[in-house]
Design a protein around this motif. Structure first.
Motif, PDB file in Angstrom:
ATOM      1  N   GLY A 210     -43.657 107.293  -8.488  1.00 56.13           N
ATOM      2  CA  GLY A 210     -43.242 105.910  -8.253  1.00 56.13           C
ATOM      3  C   GLY A 210     -41.959 105.641  -8.881  1.00 56.13           C
ATOM      4  N   VAL A 211     -41.097 106.673  -9.327  1.00 56.70           N
ATOM      5  CA  VAL A 211     -39.886 106.294  -9.976  1.00 56.70           C
ATOM      6  C   VAL A 211     -38.689 106.198  -8.609  1.00 56.70           C
ATOM      7  N   ILE A 212     -38.644 105.004  -8.131  1.00 53.99           N
ATOM      8  CA  ILE A 212     -38.057 104.947  -6.939  1.00 53.99           C
ATOM      9  C   ILE A 212     -36.438 104.826  -7.286  1.00 53.99           C
ATOM     10  N   ASP A 213     -36.165 104.194  -8.308  1.00 54.63           N
ATOM     11  CA  ASP A 213     -34.722 104.073  -8.702  1.00 54.63           C
ATOM     12  C   ASP A 213     -34.165 105.345  -8.936  1.00 54.63           C
ATOM     13  N   LEU A 214     -34.887 106.297  -9.697  1.00 46.33           N
ATOM     14  CA  LEU A 214     -34.446 107.628 -10.139  1.00 46.33           C
ATOM     15  C   LEU A 214     -34.224 108.278  -8.853  1.00 46.33           C
ATOM     16  N   VAL A 215     -35.220 108.264  -7.801  1.00 47.39           N
ATOM     17  CA  VAL A 215     -34.866 108.973  -6.663  1.00 47.39           C
ATOM     18  C   VAL A 215     -33.943 108.777  -5.809  1.00 47.39           C
ATOM     19  N   ASP A 216     -33.416 107.310  -5.929  1.00 47.29           N
ATOM     20  CA  ASP A 216     -32.416 106.717  -5.144  1.00 47.29           C
ATOM     21  C   ASP A 216     -31.019 107.217  -5.782  1.00 47.29           C
ATOM     22  N   GLN A 217     -31.021 107.455  -7.108  1.00 48.63           N
ATOM     23  CA  GLN A 217     -29.784 108.004  -7.602  1.00 48.63           C
ATOM     24  C   GLN A 217     -29.885 109.519  -7.274  1.00 48.63           C
TER      25      GLN A 217
END
Length: 99
Positions: free
Chosen positions: A66-73
């Motif tokens: 659920g760490v979507i911000d890091l996945v987007d990076q």
């Protein structure tokens, strides 16, 4: 019966060398080794592929957590790294491939 010739060690190695009477014949050699699929098992290519695959697996694990911000990076960086890595590995493969 043939007479045996006797050579002294010192005289044997200090004799002038005779030219060979046989000439090398030209020949053509064909090899299908460069077309082997095992040529793809280059350690450099496998290492680059393993690193890219590892990054993709890490991205999927982070998405599950659920760490979507890091996945987007990761996705932004991978959009640049994947094509560069692919074309670099392709160039390396054909540059070191023996035709």
């Amino acid at each position: 019966m043939r007479k045996t010739q006797w050579f002294d060690f010192q005289n044997f190695f200090h004799k002038p060398s005779f030219k060979s009477s046989t000439k090398p014949r030209p020949f053509r050699a064909y090899s299908f080794v460069p077309f082997s699929p095992l040529a793809m098992l280059d350690p450099t290519i496998l290492t680059i592929g393993g690193i890219v695959l590892g990054i993709a697996i890490i991205e999927r694990i982070l998405e599950r957590w659920g760490v979507i911000d890091l996945v987007d990076q990761f996705a932004k960086v991978m959009r640049f790294i994947l094509p560069v890595t692919f074309y670099g590995a392709l160039f390396y493969f054909f540059a070191t491939f023996m035709f």
